[in-house]
Enzyme design. Sequence first.
Site, short mmCIF file in Angstrom:
data_model
loop_
_atom_site.label_atom_id
_atom_site.label_comp_id
_atom_site.label_asym_id
_atom_site.label_seq_id
_atom_site.Cartn_x
_atom_site.Cartn_y
_atom_site.Cartn_z
N CYS A 1 0.84 -1.21 0.00
CA CYS A 1 0.00 0.00 0.00
C CYS A 1 0.87 1.26 0.00
CB CYS A 1 -0.92 -0.04 1.23
SG CYS A 1 -2.11 1.31 1.25
N CYS A 2 1.91 1.25 0.87
CA CYS A 2 2.82 2.41 0.91
C CYS A 2 3.54 2.57 -0.43
CB CYS A 2 3.85 2.25 2.03
SG CYS A 2 3.23 2.61 3.68
N CYS B 1 -1.21 8.44 7.32
CA CYS B 1 -2.57 8.20 6.80
C CYS B 1 -3.51 7.84 7.95
CB CYS B 1 -2.54 7.05 5.80
SG CYS B 1 -1.62 7.42 4.31
N CYS C 1 -3.64 4.33 9.55
CA CYS C 1 -2.35 3.85 10.06
C CYS C 1 -1.79 4.74 11.16
CB CYS C 1 -1.33 3.76 8.93
SG CYS C 1 -1.87 2.70 7.59
N CYS D 1 8.16 3.35 5.72
CA CYS D 1 7.28 3.16 4.56
C CYS D 1 8.04 3.08 3.26
CB CYS D 1 6.26 4.29 4.50
SG CYS D 1 7.01 5.92 4.44
#
Length: 370
Positions: free
Chosen positions: A246-247, A329, A332, A357
């Site tokens: 995702c990162c 985010c 997170c 990340c």
Amino acid sequence: MALLDLANGELLASGSEPSVLFEPTADAAALAAAAANGGVVAIRFPTFGDGRGHSLSVLLRERHGFKGEIRAVGYLIPDLAPFLLRSGFDTAEITDANDVETWKGSLNRIRHLYQPGPRNPQPLRRDFSKRAAEVLNERLAKIENLGERIAEMRRSIEGRIAFSTSLGLDDQAILHAIADSGADIDIFTLDTGRLFPEVLETIELSEIRYGLRIRLMAPEASEVEALVARDGVLGLRRSVDNRKACCEVRKVRPLNRALKGAQGWITGVRREHSDARSDVELASWDEQRGLTKVNPIADWSSQELTAYIAENNIPVNPLHARGFISIGCQPCTRAVQPGEHPRAGRWWWEDEAKKECGLHLNPRREEKAA
Ligand code: SF4
């Protein structure tokens, strides 16, 4: 006449006779024939300022694959030495053997070359840039004022410098100093699609306060769609691999796009943030991205940071007042309790050692691990 070895600037006792002497007007067929025969060829420089001999030598080496000796003859001066060497010559006929020290000095004067050539297929720009980043790091360490650090960095790095801001306290301090200094810096943030509304409010507030625009870098829609189709909307919590994927899509790739073509990258990374960041430099060469990375408040303590924010009445994210210290985010990030590590609220379900990340890889640690 004396024969100089351009590789080391020493005189040669003797040399073989060239099989051919090329004038600057030599054609490709003649060069190809000489290349096929090998041995020693000479190229004549008829006048000062006639550089066609360099082109012939490059053609012989690169196009025709000539492996023998190329000798420069004719009107030669010591200043030409590094350029002869660079364009593929091995030897030079010099008129006065007593000039050998001058020729040697000229050869030693230019050591870093920016363009590839027959003698340096790997240009030395990388080494030069790495050293330049080290010098900048030393200079920044001697400067205390943040605005002066920004100005010094701007003076030292040619080309575009990009500042990636997350609108956190660290980055707001840097944003203030950039705006205050008037330095020409490209300011952007990563709009991951998962930001807190308070981050957007802070962007708006900062743009109004400083009269500038913060560029939003969004991920590729098709990549986000594929990711969510595979892992689900909150699949990032199911494994470290999912979270890193995702990162990668929402942060790393947009960051790489934003940094493409930039010569410098400013970040708000500080040594206090985590063990992984405890030895980051004020400036270092980012090998992966081919630019100088500058962390102008790397050596600041949290106390210094909050004092700077208060003194300058810098706009901050309202979430800080609600216990959020390091803000990423929304899915997170959580608030931290008093006494918890400032980054304890980031990816709190993971091991501390894995909490990066991918934006800020630490080259010194990678070197140690290698
Ligand atoms: S911080 Fe969370 S939501 Fe944001 S890109 Fe990384 S994993 Fe995805």
